[in-house]
Design an enzyme around this catalytic site. Structure first.
Site, PDB file in Angstrom:
ATOM      1  CD1 TRP A 144      -0.106  -1.617   3.052  1.00  0.00           C
ATOM      2  CD2 TRP A 144       0.701   0.460   3.316  1.00  0.00           C
ATOM      3  NE1 TRP A 144       0.716  -1.616   4.161  1.00  0.00           N
ATOM      4  CE2 TRP A 144       1.232  -0.353   4.343  1.00  0.00           C
ATOM      5  CE3 TRP A 144       1.075   1.813   3.279  1.00  0.00           C
ATOM      6  CZ2 TRP A 144       2.109   0.123   5.316  1.00  0.00           C
ATOM      7  CZ3 TRP A 144       1.943   2.287   4.247  1.00  0.00           C
ATOM      8  CH2 TRP A 144       2.451   1.449   5.248  1.00  0.00           C
ATOM      9  CG  ASN A 145       5.175   1.276   0.448  1.00  0.00           C
ATOM     10  OD1 ASN A 145       4.777   0.514  -0.437  1.00  0.00           O
ATOM     11  ND2 ASN A 145       6.449   1.430   0.721  1.00  0.00           N
ATOM     12  CE  LYS A 168      -4.127  -9.221  -2.199  1.00  0.00           C
ATOM     13  NZ  LYS A 168      -4.231  -8.151  -1.174  1.00  0.00           N
ATOM     14  N   PRO A 169      -4.098  -5.791  -5.297  1.00  0.00           N
ATOM     15  CG  PRO A 169      -5.653  -4.042  -5.390  1.00  0.00           C
ATOM     16  CD  PRO A 169      -5.402  -5.445  -5.872  1.00  0.00           C
ATOM     17  N   GLY A 218       6.348  -6.561  -0.988  1.00  0.00           N
ATOM     18  CA  GLY A 218       5.757  -6.508   0.343  1.00  0.00           C
ATOM     19  C   GLY A 218       6.780  -6.918   1.390  1.00  0.00           C
ATOM     20  CB  SER A 219       6.351  -7.721   4.927  1.00  0.00           C
ATOM     21  OG  SER A 219       5.476  -8.822   4.866  1.00  0.00           O
ATOM     22  CD  GLU A 240      12.356  -5.680  -6.040  1.00  0.00           C
ATOM     23  OE1 GLU A 240      12.987  -5.409  -4.996  1.00  0.00           O
ATOM     24  OE2 GLU A 240      12.847  -5.577  -7.172  1.00  0.00           O
ATOM     25  CG  LEU A 241      10.965  -9.815  -0.139  1.00  0.00           C
ATOM     26  CD1 LEU A 241      11.570 -11.085   0.414  1.00  0.00           C
ATOM     27  CD2 LEU A 241       9.455  -9.939  -0.248  1.00  0.00           C
ATOM     28  CB  CYS A 274      10.898  -0.723   0.546  1.00  0.00           C
ATOM     29  SG  CYS A 274      11.145   0.053  -1.055  1.00  0.00           S
ATOM     30  CD  GLU A 369      10.398  -3.017   6.300  1.00  0.00           C
ATOM     31  OE1 GLU A 369       9.703  -4.050   6.276  1.00  0.00           O
ATOM     32  OE2 GLU A 369      10.652  -2.341   5.289  1.00  0.00           O
TER      33      GLU A 369
HETATM   34  P1  NAD Z   1       2.498  -7.266   3.308  1.00  0.00           P
HETATM   35  O1  NAD Z   1       3.556  -8.304   3.067  1.00  0.00           O
HETATM   36  O2  NAD Z   1       1.752  -7.297   4.574  1.00  0.00           O
HETATM   37  O3  NAD Z   1       1.399  -7.331   2.149  1.00  0.00           O
HETATM   38  C1  NAD Z   1       1.730  -7.152   0.777  1.00  0.00           C
HETATM   39  C2  NAD Z   1       0.641  -7.778  -0.078  1.00  0.00           C
HETATM   40  O4  NAD Z   1       0.644  -9.191   0.112  1.00  0.00           O
HETATM   41  C3  NAD Z   1      -0.770  -7.312   0.240  1.00  0.00           C
HETATM   42  O5  NAD Z   1      -1.466  -7.143  -0.964  1.00  0.00           O
HETATM   43  C4  NAD Z   1      -1.341  -8.463   1.061  1.00  0.00           C
HETATM   44  O6  NAD Z   1      -2.731  -8.582   0.998  1.00  0.00           O
HETATM   45  C5  NAD Z   1      -0.681  -9.651   0.384  1.00  0.00           C
HETATM   46  N1  NAD Z   1      -0.548 -10.876   1.192  1.00  0.00           N
HETATM   47  C6  NAD Z   1      -0.533 -11.003   2.532  1.00  0.00           C
HETATM   48  N2  NAD Z   1      -0.352 -12.308   2.876  1.00  0.00           N
HETATM   49  C7  NAD Z   1      -0.242 -12.993   1.717  1.00  0.00           C
HETATM   50  C8  NAD Z   1      -0.005 -14.365   1.401  1.00  0.00           C
HETATM   51  N3  NAD Z   1       0.167 -15.299   2.351  1.00  0.00           N
HETATM   52  N4  NAD Z   1       0.071 -14.714   0.092  1.00  0.00           N
HETATM   53  C9  NAD Z   1      -0.070 -13.802  -0.870  1.00  0.00           C
HETATM   54  N5  NAD Z   1      -0.286 -12.493  -0.645  1.00  0.00           N
HETATM   55  C10 NAD Z   1      -0.368 -12.089   0.643  1.00  0.00           C
HETATM   56  O7  NAD Z   1       3.232  -5.862   3.108  1.00  0.00           O
HETATM   57  P2  NAD Z   1       2.606  -4.396   3.251  1.00  0.00           P
HETATM   58  O8  NAD Z   1       2.396  -4.090   4.694  1.00  0.00           O
HETATM   59  O9  NAD Z   1       1.470  -4.245   2.314  1.00  0.00           O
HETATM   60  O10 NAD Z   1       3.788  -3.496   2.681  1.00  0.00           O
HETATM   61  C11 NAD Z   1       4.880  -3.080   3.434  1.00  0.00           C
HETATM   62  C12 NAD Z   1       6.078  -3.945   3.146  1.00  0.00           C
HETATM   63  O11 NAD Z   1       6.402  -3.895   1.756  1.00  0.00           O
HETATM   64  C13 NAD Z   1       7.338  -3.453   3.858  1.00  0.00           C
HETATM   65  O12 NAD Z   1       8.044  -4.575   4.354  1.00  0.00           O
HETATM   66  C14 NAD Z   1       8.130  -2.778   2.740  1.00  0.00           C
HETATM   67  O13 NAD Z   1       9.505  -2.696   2.983  1.00  0.00           O
HETATM   68  C15 NAD Z   1       7.798  -3.652   1.584  1.00  0.00           C
HETATM   69  N6  NAD Z   1       8.050  -2.975   0.309  1.00  0.00           N
HETATM   70  C16 NAD Z   1       9.130  -3.361  -0.435  1.00  0.00           C
HETATM   71  C17 NAD Z   1       9.421  -2.696  -1.623  1.00  0.00           C
HETATM   72  C18 NAD Z   1      10.616  -3.082  -2.470  1.00  0.00           C
HETATM   73  O14 NAD Z   1      10.710  -2.582  -3.576  1.00  0.00           O
HETATM   74  N7  NAD Z   1      11.510  -3.932  -2.022  1.00  0.00           N
HETATM   75  C19 NAD Z   1       8.606  -1.635  -2.047  1.00  0.00           C
HETATM   76  C20 NAD Z   1       7.508  -1.279  -1.271  1.00  0.00           C
HETATM   77  C21 NAD Z   1       7.237  -1.946  -0.086  1.00  0.00           C
END
Ligand code: NAD
Length: 465
Positions: A144-145, A168-169, A218-219, A240-241, A274, A369
């Protein structure tokens, strides 16, 4: 208490996903949740649609998408307002994010087409063509960021490579992602780009469905789960984490520039970036002056409603995110960290930009983080000690080094185990560079020609000469 991400899918009404403004708590709007049992059918429809789409050339697919740039540009303000209301980013930054996608759209398409063009390798015996074919169906799962840019960076290369995409946003920012997908779908054939709405349940169902490529941002924790779920089917993944980026301030650094960078890069988007600077290692000889300059600049920041004039720090995206950040600050202070700025109790989802000094690696705030407006400053006595501390993390996304002696600063930068290191600047590279994490911050990567090719299956066609 304001709704957190978990409560965005209300248990009593599983059919609607409602976004709440994290600054005010007001509902912004709703979309229907995609039923989990509908996902295999949507994936099947995507596979059908991919046949025709995949039969076009890269250039033809790019031409289909090209007019979407002007539509995105025309809608940038509306998209920015929606993004700001859904996740709390200051309005000018949110509009800037939409404009960035629109302005770079045509160049990005050209770069992807060029990256995926046939290349020829030959020796005395054999002539081979490397051809970049579609993988099939791609699940793009976004955070979402940066609620417009993150989907955009996955969706565009996946589509031009000839894949059908299910997007899937994040459950926090469905409305803006929905509008983004609608704009692209004004030009795409039916079924080539399909939004899927929901939280981790829908995300996981998508990963487990019959998809060929999973592009996830995501995370680290979710990335590990996706890797495990993708394993049995050997599905391609690009992950990309998260990060825990260090900044090393050497004794000859321009302290005004270093402090300005530290404040901007720790507190931008309320630290929900991130590649936020979360750990700062500063030479003990300049620690006091650096902290003073940082604190001065931090006091000049204006926090508040992200739509108000002059506000540069908004709220955390959710109560859950706020609770996590505040817990890290409180635990660090209890363990001996010194609050240089911030720390005041705040209403709602707000966390004041916070500087912590006298931190150690025994504290969570230096290991996990944070993803909030918290900058931690630790002094070092030798460059080797700075490097040992900077590398003492499982993360390896970005980093920065500030120092006037460029040869020394470059040497320090090269010894930091991160995918992207900036010298006297942030970690973002020149046009055409990949966006890449090292260690547990990435598994595969995107952007730049090398990144674009990861959205395709390379095939080698060879014949004798
Ligand atoms: P998150 O991992 O909680 O969720 C990301 C996405 O994954 C969401 O759409 C969520 O619904 C989905 N999701 C959750 N569980 C899942 C599963 N088991 N299987 C498949 N999809 C699932 O992360 P967040 O809170 O939305 O975003 C913040 C994180 O993203 C931070 O750790 C940040 O550093 C990272 N991030 C990384 C980059 C990069 O380029 N490396 C860029 C932006 C954000």
């Amino acid at each position: 208490m304001l709704p957190s991400s978990a409560s965005n899918v209300p248990p009593g009404n599983p059919l609607q996903l409602t976004s709440f403004d994290p600054a005010t708590g007001e509902a912004v709007g709703s979309v229907p949740v995609t039923p989990v049992d509908a996902i295999p059918r949507l994936v099947h429809q995507s596979r059908e649609a991919q046949r025709g789409w995949g039969a076009l050339t890269h250039a033809e697919r790019a031409d289909v998408l090209r007019p979407a740039a002007a539509r995105l540009k025309a809608e940038a303000r509306r998209l920015g307002e929606l993004a700001s209301r859904e996740m709390g980013k200051p309005l000018p930054e949110a509009i800037g994010e939409a404009n960035y996608c629109a302005d770079g759209f045509a160049g990005e398409l050209d770069e992807i087409v060029a990256a995926l063009a046939d290349t020829v390798r030959e020796d005395a015996r054999v002539r081979s063509i490397l051809r970049y074919a579609p993988l099939g169906v791609c699940a793009a799962i976004a955070p979402w960021n940066f609620p417009i840019l993150m989907p955009h960076q996955s969706v565009l290369p996946a589509l031009v490579a000839g894949n059908a995409v299910l997007l899937k946003p994040s459950e926090e920012t469905t409305l803006v992602a929905c509008e983004y997908a609608k704009i692209l779908n004004e030009f795409l054939p039916t079924g080539v780009l399909t939004p899927v709405f929901g939280d981790g349940t829908q995300g996981r169902a998508l990963v487990l469905a019959d998809v060929d490529l999973i592009v996830f941002t995501g995370s680290r924790e979710t990335g590990k789960r996706i890797l495990a779920d993708a394993g049995p089917g050997l599905k391609r993944v690009i992950l990309e984490l998260g990060g825990k980026d260090p900044l090393v301030v050497l004794d000859d650094a321009d302290l005004d520039a270093a402090a300005a960078f530290a404040v901007r890069n720790s507190f931008r988007n309320a630290g929900q970036v991130c590649v936020s600077t979360e750990r700062i290692y500063v030479d003990a000889a300049i620690r006091e002056e650096f902290l003073r300059k940082m604190a001065e600049r931090t006091r000049a920041l204006k926090q508040g409603n992200p739509r108000d004039e002059g506000v540069n720090v908004g709220p955390m995206v959710s109560a859950r995110q706020k609770a996590k950040v505040v817990a890290q600050i409180d635990a660090a202070v209890a363990a001996g960290a010194t609050l240089i700025a911030g720390g005041e109790p705040r209403e709602g989802n707000f966390v004041a930009p916070t500087i912590l000094a006298d931190v150690t690696h025994a504290m969570d705030v230096m290991r996990e983080e944070t993803f909030g407006p918290v900058a931690c400053v630790q002094a070092f006595r030798t460059v080797d000690e700075a490097l040992r501390l900077a590398n003492d993390t499982p993360f390896g996304l970005g980093a920065a080094v500030f120092g006037r002696d460029l040869a020394r600063a470059e040497d320090v930068a090269a010894r930091i185990h991160a995918g992207m290191v900036g010298i006297n600047q942030g970690c973002g590279g020149a046009d055409g560079c990949p966006w890449v994490g090292a260690k547990e911050s990435g598994y595969g990567f995107h952007s730049g020609p090398e990144g674009h090719r990861q959205f395709a299956q390379v095939r080698v066609l060879s014949r004798a000469k």
